[in-house]
Design a protein around this motif. Structure first.
Motif, PDB file in Angstrom:
ATOM      1  N   MET A   1    -114.809-129.946  26.367  1.00  0.00           N
ATOM      2  CA  MET A   1    -115.769-130.182  25.280  1.00  0.00           C
ATOM      3  C   MET A   1    -117.002-129.283  25.442  1.00  0.00           C
ATOM      4  N   ALA A   2    -117.482-128.792  24.346  1.00  0.00           N
ATOM      5  CA  ALA A   2    -118.632-127.889  24.376  1.00  0.00           C
ATOM      6  C   ALA A   2    -119.943-128.669  24.343  1.00  0.00           C
ATOM      7  N   LYS A   3    -120.979-128.078  24.942  1.00  0.00           N
ATOM      8  CA  LYS A   3    -122.327-128.636  24.800  1.00  0.00           C
ATOM      9  C   LYS A   3    -122.935-128.017  23.553  1.00  0.00           C
ATOM     10  N   ILE A   4    -123.402-128.863  22.651  1.00  0.00           N
ATOM     11  CA  ILE A   4    -123.880-128.363  21.368  1.00  0.00           C
ATOM     12  C   ILE A   4    -125.294-128.868  21.101  1.00  0.00           C
ATOM     13  N   LYS A   5    -126.128-127.987  20.590  1.00  0.00           N
ATOM     14  CA  LYS A   5    -127.483-128.366  20.190  1.00  0.00           C
ATOM     15  C   LYS A   5    -127.591-128.216  18.689  1.00  0.00           C
ATOM     16  N   VAL A   6    -128.011-129.267  18.026  1.00  0.00           N
ATOM     17  CA  VAL A   6    -128.113-129.253  16.566  1.00  0.00           C
ATOM     18  C   VAL A   6    -129.588-129.401  16.175  1.00  0.00           C
ATOM     19  N   TYR A   7    -130.028-128.573  15.238  1.00  0.00           N
ATOM     20  CA  TYR A   7    -131.398-128.629  14.725  1.00  0.00           C
ATOM     21  C   TYR A   7    -131.334-129.001  13.255  1.00  0.00           C
ATOM     22  N   VAL A   8    -131.971-130.086  12.892  1.00  0.00           N
ATOM     23  CA  VAL A   8    -131.970-130.543  11.506  1.00  0.00           C
ATOM     24  C   VAL A   8    -133.402-130.456  10.993  1.00  0.00           C
ATOM     25  N   THR A   9    -133.621-129.742   9.910  1.00  0.00           N
ATOM     26  CA  THR A   9    -134.976-129.572   9.374  1.00  0.00           C
ATOM     27  C   THR A   9    -135.016-129.936   7.898  1.00  0.00           C
ATOM     28  N   PRO A  10    -136.171-130.423   7.418  1.00  0.00           N
ATOM     29  CA  PRO A  10    -136.280-130.687   5.981  1.00  0.00           C
ATOM     30  C   PRO A  10    -136.137-129.368   5.219  1.00  0.00           C
ATOM     31  N   LYS A  11    -135.421-129.387   4.094  1.00  0.00           N
ATOM     32  CA  LYS A  11    -135.290-128.180   3.277  1.00  0.00           C
ATOM     33  C   LYS A  11    -136.644-127.746   2.749  1.00  0.00           C
ATOM     34  N   HIS A  12    -136.804-126.451   2.550  1.00  0.00           N
ATOM     35  CA  HIS A  12    -138.041-125.969   1.949  1.00  0.00           C
ATOM     36  C   HIS A  12    -138.160-126.533   0.548  1.00  0.00           C
ATOM     37  N   GLY A  13    -139.327-126.980   0.197  1.00  0.00           N
ATOM     38  CA  GLY A  13    -139.532-127.566  -1.115  1.00  0.00           C
ATOM     39  C   GLY A  13    -139.354-129.070  -1.117  1.00  0.00           C
ATOM     40  N   VAL A  14    -138.780-129.613  -0.045  1.00  0.00           N
ATOM     41  CA  VAL A  14    -138.645-131.059   0.057  1.00  0.00           C
ATOM     42  C   VAL A  14    -139.894-131.590   0.776  1.00  0.00           C
ATOM     43  N   LEU A  15    -140.435-132.677   0.304  1.00  0.00           N
ATOM     44  CA  LEU A  15    -141.618-133.263   0.939  1.00  0.00           C
ATOM     45  C   LEU A  15    -141.326-133.605   2.393  1.00  0.00           C
ATOM     46  N   ASP A  16    -142.296-133.358   3.249  1.00  0.00           N
ATOM     47  CA  ASP A  16    -142.134-133.649   4.670  1.00  0.00           C
ATOM     48  C   ASP A  16    -143.321-134.511   5.095  1.00  0.00           C
ATOM     49  N   PRO A  63    -127.367-133.572   3.868  1.00  0.00           N
ATOM     50  CA  PRO A  63    -127.369-132.208   3.314  1.00  0.00           C
ATOM     51  C   PRO A  63    -128.117-132.070   1.989  1.00  0.00           C
ATOM     52  N   ILE A  64    -128.451-133.187   1.353  1.00  0.00           N
ATOM     53  CA  ILE A  64    -129.210-133.102   0.105  1.00  0.00           C
ATOM     54  C   ILE A  64    -130.646-132.666   0.375  1.00  0.00           C
ATOM     55  N   ILE A  65    -131.214-133.178   1.436  1.00  0.00           N
ATOM     56  CA  ILE A  65    -132.629-132.868   1.708  1.00  0.00           C
ATOM     57  C   ILE A  65    -132.860-132.131   3.019  1.00  0.00           C
ATOM     58  N   GLU A  66    -131.794-131.918   3.797  1.00  0.00           N
ATOM     59  CA  GLU A  66    -132.006-131.291   5.105  1.00  0.00           C
ATOM     60  C   GLU A  66    -131.061-130.105   5.318  1.00  0.00           C
ATOM     61  N   ASP A  67    -131.557-129.134   6.054  1.00  0.00           N
ATOM     62  CA  ASP A  67    -130.718-128.040   6.535  1.00  0.00           C
ATOM     63  C   ASP A  67    -130.369-128.310   7.992  1.00  0.00           C
ATOM     64  N   TYR A  68    -129.281-127.740   8.427  1.00  0.00           N
ATOM     65  CA  TYR A  68    -128.983-127.852   9.856  1.00  0.00           C
ATOM     66  C   TYR A  68    -128.475-126.520  10.376  1.00  0.00           C
ATOM     67  N   ARG A  69    -128.642-126.341  11.677  1.00  0.00           N
ATOM     68  CA  ARG A  69    -127.987-125.217  12.342  1.00  0.00           C
ATOM     69  C   ARG A  69    -127.646-125.688  13.734  1.00  0.00           C
ATOM     70  N   TYR A  70    -126.718-125.045  14.374  1.00  0.00           N
ATOM     71  CA  TYR A  70    -126.367-125.488  15.719  1.00  0.00           C
ATOM     72  C   TYR A  70    -126.039-124.305  16.615  1.00  0.00           C
ATOM     73  N   GLU A  71    -126.147-124.579  17.900  1.00  0.00           N
ATOM     74  CA  GLU A  71    -125.833-123.583  18.932  1.00  0.00           C
ATOM     75  C   GLU A  71    -124.843-124.215  19.883  1.00  0.00           C
ATOM     76  N   VAL A  72    -123.802-123.481  20.206  1.00  0.00           N
ATOM     77  CA  VAL A  72    -122.858-123.961  21.206  1.00  0.00           C
ATOM     78  C   VAL A  72    -123.247-123.286  22.509  1.00  0.00           C
ATOM     79  N   THR A  73    -123.552-124.096  23.536  1.00  0.00           N
ATOM     80  CA  THR A  73    -124.095-123.472  24.742  1.00  0.00           C
ATOM     81  C   THR A  73    -123.093-123.313  25.872  1.00  0.00           C
ATOM     82  N   GLU A  74    -122.025-124.092  25.900  1.00  0.00           N
ATOM     83  CA  GLU A  74    -121.061-123.923  27.008  1.00  0.00           C
ATOM     84  C   GLU A  74    -119.651-124.071  26.482  1.00  0.00           C
TER      85      GLU A  74
END
Lengths: 74, 74
Positions: A1-16, A63-74
């Motif tokens: 199994m891989a070690k994964i880091k996920v970053y979830v951020t509010p979409k631009h234009g969405v209230l934060d 996914p309606i209000i947030e973007d995500y990206r991830y990195e697989v580290t191992e």
């Protein structure tokens, strides 16, 4: 199994509101020149690399209000 | 002002109920081989680089139960 880091951020234009609140608090505490505060989630997990996109869409982010990206580290 | 990314994670040994809940939800949804889910915060801001450590300790994290690290990107 891989070690994964996920970053979830509010979409631009969405209230934060959380970001706005922290920004206001920083200003109140004297850190006047802080701007563009955005607050999201940071998730670490171990799991199957080929399923991570699906997991992000279905449960880790909204996914309606947030973007995500991830990195697989191992 | 620098662009700064801050990662706040629960300290090892501290309960992470949010991580446990998401892990259980992933298992329920059929992603059986996911483990070690930890959930923290991801903060982006523009501000003075020399004050970021202080801001992390005072407001962006709770140093009793959370670790933080940051990256200055510009």
């Amino acid at each position: 199994m891989a070690k994964i880091k996920v970053y979830v951020t509010p979409k631009h234009g969405v209230l934060d509101p959380q970001g706005k609140t922290v920004e206001a608090a920083l200003h109140t505490m004297g850190y006047k020149n802080v701007s563009n505060v955005h607050i999201g989630k940071y998730i670490e997990l171990e799991g199957p690399e080929n399923k991570i996109d699906e997991m992000c869409k279905k449960i880790l982010s909204n996914p309606i209000i947030e973007d995500y990206r991830y990195e697989v580290t191992e």
